[in-house]
Write a protein that holds these residues in place. Structure first.
Motif, PDB file in Angstrom:
ATOM      1  N   GLN A  31      13.617   1.127  -0.963  1.00 31.91           N
ATOM      2  CA  GLN A  31      13.127   1.588  -2.260  1.00 31.91           C
ATOM      3  C   GLN A  31      14.184   2.423  -2.970  1.00 31.91           C
ATOM      4  O   GLN A  31      14.475   2.235  -4.160  1.00 31.91           O
ATOM      5  CB  GLN A  31      11.859   2.423  -2.074  1.00 31.91           C
ATOM      6  N   GLU A  58      15.215   0.348  -6.170  1.00 35.63           N
ATOM      7  CA  GLU A  58      14.269   0.555  -7.260  1.00 35.63           C
ATOM      8  C   GLU A  58      14.930   1.127  -8.511  1.00 35.63           C
ATOM      9  O   GLU A  58      15.921   1.863  -8.438  1.00 35.63           O
ATOM     10  CB  GLU A  58      13.137   1.493  -6.829  1.00 35.63           C
ATOM     11  N   ASN A  98       2.425   2.552  -2.360  1.00 32.86           N
ATOM     12  CA  ASN A  98       3.801   2.386  -2.835  1.00 32.86           C
ATOM     13  C   ASN A  98       4.400   3.751  -3.174  1.00 32.86           C
ATOM     14  O   ASN A  98       5.017   3.940  -4.220  1.00 32.86           O
ATOM     15  CB  ASN A  98       3.835   1.478  -4.073  1.00 32.86           C
ATOM     16  N   THR A 124       7.181   3.693  -8.924  1.00 33.88           N
ATOM     17  CA  THR A 124       6.640   3.946  -7.591  1.00 33.88           C
ATOM     18  C   THR A 124       5.421   4.832  -7.717  1.00 33.88           C
ATOM     19  O   THR A 124       5.216   5.529  -8.703  1.00 33.88           O
ATOM     20  CB  THR A 124       7.676   4.626  -6.681  1.00 33.88           C
TER      21      THR A 124
END
Length: 640
Positions: free
Chosen positions: A28, A32, A268, A290
């Motif tokens: 992540q 991300e 998440n 997120t």
């Protein structure tokens, strides 16, 4: 000066709070939107983790099995680096972690082997060593350190024996002793060109402080007036993010806001990022798309997590004073942090010692139906009485201690304040310690027997297995006994400690004006649950738990101070806290920190309690303790 990265600030993200954290979090923070990290850091180590690793290591050495297992965190290589190394190199993101655990050099060698396997060139790996105070000793006793070791008090830097955790005695075997090293070794390794730095036991915040020392070139001679304040601010940034999602809504008192937040909520959760500025101020945030949330509340809770005296957060490189820290919400999931003060470090390093002390076992049974609580209590008592009778018949000593907990009845956490007595489902937990394994093997059998011979509605909860009873004890050792080195390629370099003040100047940190208290004779007050006006976060330090209480609005603070005293907390938690209760003030955060000693049944490794680490203590307090405030200040959703 601008950071060496050339960016306006240094961005550091943390993907791991402990060994069991999700390995998906690293991806992540690498992939991300809104991450764009200069450094990816990870904290894998806790006292429990070190104890388990030390136990496995010594078991191998005793059996002369040198090939079965490794003494670093394999998950770091197998589930993180093996997947992300190409992207990390592409993004020019450096990696800092304590995944080296008990063998940083072995971890370094394994990473270099992985780089060769993936055909990735020009990535340099360094290992920081020096934390292992036992060095080549496999097992030893306290006598090895008796000339240097100092007991560690959770309440006083003057009386170091005050409410200290118990030390090994009677020559109990010490299986590991690791010093909490500072950040200088990490900074020096980065200066020498390292792209990945693995360490053993360092202070948790060092994985963030090291990169910042390197990026900004902090030295006592260069930043004469601000050096310790900068180290303190960096340490605070590290403390905020080293526990992963604790700063982004994990374990947050207002849990629904995180659970049902945009972009997936709990499923998440976004992991934390700090954007550190040249002046020592920083912003806490997370990747854009997120779940979770970054608010003044979530960050304040994490600041208080696992702290003792907030004026004396003693680290290897600096003493952090967090009493005047100020938090400001400056945007969606963006909290600005400033106000940390720093002071010269002490001559000592805190150490994590682990010793063996007999054997322990815990087992569970499922009990359902009417009067489940009463049935569970009767079954638990019968199991212990039966086992004690068998021990006597076999001319064996009685259990050193035992514990019976009917989980689901609130007894374990709330004691005499419990309310859930009419529950129709209970998990009965029976635990004990003994000097001999065979005594606990017998108890394991007796824990299983009630499924057919005792109360109706009893079912199996799992087969209990006796395990070595390993105990953590904190202590202090002189810095002169710990030689920090980093290894890069074939080069080894020693790192000198900053000078320290042998007159113990850290005892003279200035006092602040006390937080005002609501007058004792004020009238027109009504009671409400503490959770209506405050957040709470708790954690552990050995056999000590802290309970941080943060006012939801500064206007509540004088009333919280008046109602929530040391005496009130001590009485409410007396079923768990066998030591002292001390309250500390943090006016900058509108908060109090309560330190409860001898509250965890010995600590996370050897406690027989359900909550071995006090993680639930703050929620027990805020949901059970009342505060008196003016009627017109009662929140609309208050719990009366």
């Amino acid at each position: 000066m601008p950071p060496k990265s050339g960016k306006p600030n240094v961005r550091i993200g943390c993907y791991s709070a402990f060994l069991g954290d999700s390995p998906e979090a690293a991806a992540q923070l690498v992939h991300e939107e809104g991450a764009n990290l200069d450094y990816l850091v990870a904290d894998y180590l806790a006292e429990i983790t070190l104890g388990v690793l030390a136990m496995k290591k010594n078991a191998r050495l005793i059996t002369n099995n040198k090939n079965n297992g490794v003494d670093y965190i394999q998950q770091f290589l197998n589930q993180v680096l093996s997947r992300l190394l190409p992207d990390l190199k592409k993004n020019k993101t450096k990696v800092i972690t304590n995944a080296g655990a008990l063998d940083p050099l072995g971890c370094k060698a394994a990473i270099e082997k992985l780089l060769d396997k993936l055909n990735i060139k020009d990535v340099k790996v360094a290992a920081v060593t020096g934390d292992d105070m036992m060095k080549d000793k496999n097992i030893t006793t306290l006598d090895t350190f008796k000339e240097d070791i100092i007991s560690f008090s959770p309440l006083s830097v003057k009386n170091l024996e005050l409410d200290a955790d118990r030390f090994p005695s009677n020559n109990e075997p010490i299986i590991s002793m690791n010093a909490y090293l500072g950040a200088k070794g990490i900074a020096a390794a980065l200066e020498a060109g390292a792209d990945i730095v693995v360490t053993g036991r360092v202070v948790d915040s060092a994985i963030v402080v090291g990169p910042l020392i390197y990026e900004y070139g902090w030295e006592p001679s260069k930043q004469k007036d601000t050096y310790y304040d900068l180290l303190a601010s960096a340490s605070l940034a590290g403390h905020i993010i080293e526990c992963g999602c604790h700063a982004t809504g994990g374990n947050f008192t207002d849990w629904r806001k995180a659970a049902y937040s945009p972009y997936g909520g709990y499923s998440n959760m976004g992991y934390p990022i700090v954007e550190f500025q040249e002046n020592g101020e920083f912003i806490v945030t997370k990747p854009v798309k997120t779940g979770g949330l970054v608010t003044v509340g979530t960050v304040a809770e994490q600041i208080l997590y696992e702290t003792l005296d907030p004026a004396l957060y003693i680290l290897a490189d600096v003493i952090l004073d967090m009493r005047q820290v100020q938090l400001t919400q400056i945007g969606d999931n963006r909290v600005h942090v400033k106000g940390a003060k720093g002071y010269q470090a002490t001559p000592y390093l805190k150490c994590c010692g682990i010793f063996m002390d007999g054997w322990s076992v815990n087992g569970t049974l499922i009990i359902g139906g009417e009067n489940a609580k009463a049935k569970a209590e009767a079954v638990g008592k019968a199991i212990i009485e039966r086992a004690q009778r068998i021990l006597k018949q076999r001319n064996m000593e009685d259990f050193r201690e035992f514990n019976i907990e009917p989980l689901g009845t609130e007894i374990a956490l709330y004691g005499a304040n419990a309310k859930a007595h009419a529950t129709r489902e209970v998990v009965l937990r029976v635990s004990a310690t003994h000097n001999e394994r065979k005594a606990l093997q017998m108890l394991s059998n007796e824990i299983m027997a009630p499924v057919t011979c005792m109360a109706p509605g009893t079912g199996f909860g799992g087969t209990p297995i006796p395990l070595p009873n390993v105990v953590h004890f904190p202590c202090l050792l002189p810095k002169s006994k710990a030689i920090t080195e980093f290894v890069l390629g074939s080069t080894t370099q020693k790192i000198a400690w900053d000078t320290w003040d042998d007159t113990h100047k850290y005892q003279n940190i200035p006092n602040l004006p006390p937080i005002p208290c609501a007058p004792a004779n004020v009238t027109g007050l009504v009671k409400t649950k503490l959770i209506s006006v405050a957040y709470g976060r708790s954690g552990d330090k050995g056999d000590v738990s802290n309970v941080g209480i943060i006012a939801r609005d500064p206007k509540y603070l004088p009333y919280i101070k008046r109602s929530v005293t040391e005496e009130v907390i001590g009485k409410y938690m007396q079923h768990l806290c066998q030591g002292s209760v001390k309250r500390y003030e943090l006016p900058g955060l509108s908060a109090f920190n309560f330190v409860l000693t001898h509250a965890l049944g010995g600590g996370g490794l050897n406690s027989l309690l359900m909550d071995k680490q006090g993680k639930s203590f703050a929620q027990v307090v805020v949901s059970g303790v009342d505060v008196e405030i003016p009627a017109d200040m009662i929140p609309a959703d208050a719990r009366l």
